[in-house]
Each structure stands twice: as C-alpha cells, then as structure tokens.
Scaffold this motif. Structure first.
Motif, short mmCIF file in Angstrom:
data_model
loop_
_atom_site.label_atom_id
_atom_site.label_comp_id
_atom_site.label_asym_id
_atom_site.label_seq_id
_atom_site.Cartn_x
_atom_site.Cartn_y
_atom_site.Cartn_z
N THR A 195 41.23 -30.58 4.62
CA THR A 195 40.78 -29.43 3.83
C THR A 195 40.30 -29.85 2.44
O THR A 195 39.70 -29.06 1.72
N MET A 214 39.37 -22.54 -4.00
CA MET A 214 38.88 -23.58 -3.10
C MET A 214 39.70 -24.85 -3.25
O MET A 214 40.10 -25.21 -4.35
N ASP A 265 29.34 -24.29 4.74
CA ASP A 265 29.87 -23.67 3.52
C ASP A 265 28.84 -23.71 2.40
O ASP A 265 28.84 -22.82 1.52
N TYR A 266 27.97 -24.73 2.42
CA TYR A 266 26.97 -24.92 1.38
C TYR A 266 25.69 -25.40 2.02
O TYR A 266 25.71 -26.04 3.08
N SER A 309 26.43 -23.06 11.16
CA SER A 309 26.73 -22.56 9.82
C SER A 309 27.43 -23.63 9.00
O SER A 309 27.98 -24.60 9.53
N LYS A 319 35.07 -29.11 4.86
CA LYS A 319 33.99 -28.35 4.23
C LYS A 319 32.66 -28.97 4.65
O LYS A 319 32.55 -30.17 4.83
N LYS A 320 31.64 -28.12 4.77
CA LYS A 320 30.36 -28.58 5.30
C LYS A 320 29.22 -28.25 4.35
O LYS A 320 29.08 -27.11 3.90
#
Length: 253
Positions: A200, A1, A236-237, A234, A222-223
C-alpha cells in the motif's frame, strides 16, 4: 493517502520517452528523493536494460525486475534470482511455432554476453538487429536454448496467433514467453517481501499490456497510468506522456 516509499517503473512509454530518453524533470525528481526505492520493472533483457539511463542515478546495488520477471538483478548486473523456462516448455514452444509467422526470435544469456537470435528471411535489413550470436538455422537456435536455459524467449510475429499452453504476454507484434507463473507481478511480490515493503506504500508506473500481471498480482499497489492504451484499465493517477510523470510524482512524494 498512504506514504509512498517505493516506485516500480516500467520503462518504454512509461518513464522513458522515445529513443531511450529519461525526461529531465523525472531525473531531477529521482535525484531529489534517494530515500525512495526506485525499482525498474521491465520486459527488457539485460543488454537493453543497462542501456536505460539510470547508471549513476540509482545505486549500483539497487534491485530491479527484468525480462518480464524472469530475472531479479542489481543495477551493476549482479544476479539475485533467475527463473528459467523449463525444457518441456521450450519443447512445446518449438513444436507449435510456425516459422512463417515470425520474423525473428531471441533470448538473452550471460554466457553469451548478449542475445542469441534466430532470424528469418531478410530481417537483418528490415529490423537492423545486432549481428552477433545469430543464426538462420532453427535447429541451432533450439540447441542453444536447451543448453543455456533462458529466462525469457521473445519473438516478433508478422501475423496474429496464440501460443496455447505457454505463459506469455504480447505487446503488438512482440511476444515474451516466460516460465509458468513468472511475470512482472511475481517479481514485484518477491521484491516487496525481500525489502519488507508494504504494497500500500508502493506505486507502479505503467502503460502497456505486459504490465497487467503486476497490477493483477498486487491489486493494492497505487497505479499511475501513462498514455491512452488500455482505456478499460483504471488507475489512481493518469499522465499523458512520460514527460508528465514527474509532476504527478512530485505531489505524491
């Protein structure tokens, strides 16, 4: 990541709990990571933005997105960028709005040292709105808006309607209008470029519909989604509440 160097934070319902409270664990995490760019991305106008409990926690010269992208400011109030609603857009808004469908309308201007309110009917008691800079005269409110060129006009509707031909975002009965192509996403891209940040390496903490422009404008970010609203979106976390955000961030940072 990819390493996270920047965290964009929506406020209400994402990083702040009810009554404008920053969870203790999240506060401690921010204090422990001063090298991270902690950037607020909110629809709040400046008087409400500075009520958020970040004074002394973030640097006074840290940059933030307020009024849904209409203004980029430092925490100390220094204005870096402002994108006012065009006069033609204001004229269109005022020509199509049915006053019977709204309880109040307001905007913020540094020249007023606060918000200018148009109040309809008995909303003073109903909403306990600030008593300064308000009017029951819509023509007076319009004149102030034309003169002061606000970055965002907000209103509270009492029934469903759409503002055709305008750039706006709604959360429940609250609607925020900004000039064309200005939103949290445009503000995020501006700061990514200004601070030379790779998207990113950035994360966005969000929970509501007015956060979608940032997600759409910066798809590689990232979300971290908080709560259960917008199940179709949707991330990522996921965190159940603002109280759970710190534990997820701790693992990422």
């Amino acid at each position: 990541m990819s390493k996270i160097t920047t965290v964009f934070m929506d406020l209400d319902g994402s990083t702040l709990a009810e009554k404008n409270v920053l969870p203790t664990e999240l506060r401690a995490l921010i204090q422990q990571h001063p090298h991270i760019n902690w950037i607020i991305a909110t629809g709040r106008s400046y008087p409400n933005f500075i009520r958020a409990p970040f004074k002394g926690l973030l640097p006074d010269d840290s940059l933030h997105i307020i009024e849904g992208g209409a203004r980029i400011v430092q925490l100390d109030g220094t204005l870096l960028n402002e994108f006012g609603i065009q006069a033609t857009e204001l004229q269109h808004l005022f020509s199509i709005i049915d006053l019977n469908t709204i309880d109040y309308m307001y905007f913020c201007s540094p020249l007023l040292h606060g918000n200018a309110w148009y109040r309809h009917n008995d909303v003073i008691d109903k909403f306990n709105l600030p008593a300064s800079n308000y009017t029951f005269n819509f023509e007076e409110f319009k004149a102030m808006a034309y003169e002061l060129n606000p970055g965002k006009v907000s209103l509270y509707r009492n029934q469903e309607f759409e503002l055709v031909g305008l750039n706006y975002h709604s959360t429940g009965n609250n609607i925020d209008i900004t000039t064309a192509q200005i939103n949290k996403g445009s503000g995020c891209n501006l700061l990514l470029e200004r601070l030379n940040i790779d998207a990113t390496h950035a994360l966005f903490i969000f929970n509501d519909f007015n956060d979608l422009p940032l997600i759409n404008a910066v798809p590689e970010i990232k979300k971290l989604k908080v709560g259960t609203l917008m199940p179709e979106i949707s991330a990522d976390y996921y965190a159940a509440t603002p109280d759970d955000v710190a534990e997820i961030l701790r693992q990422l940072l």
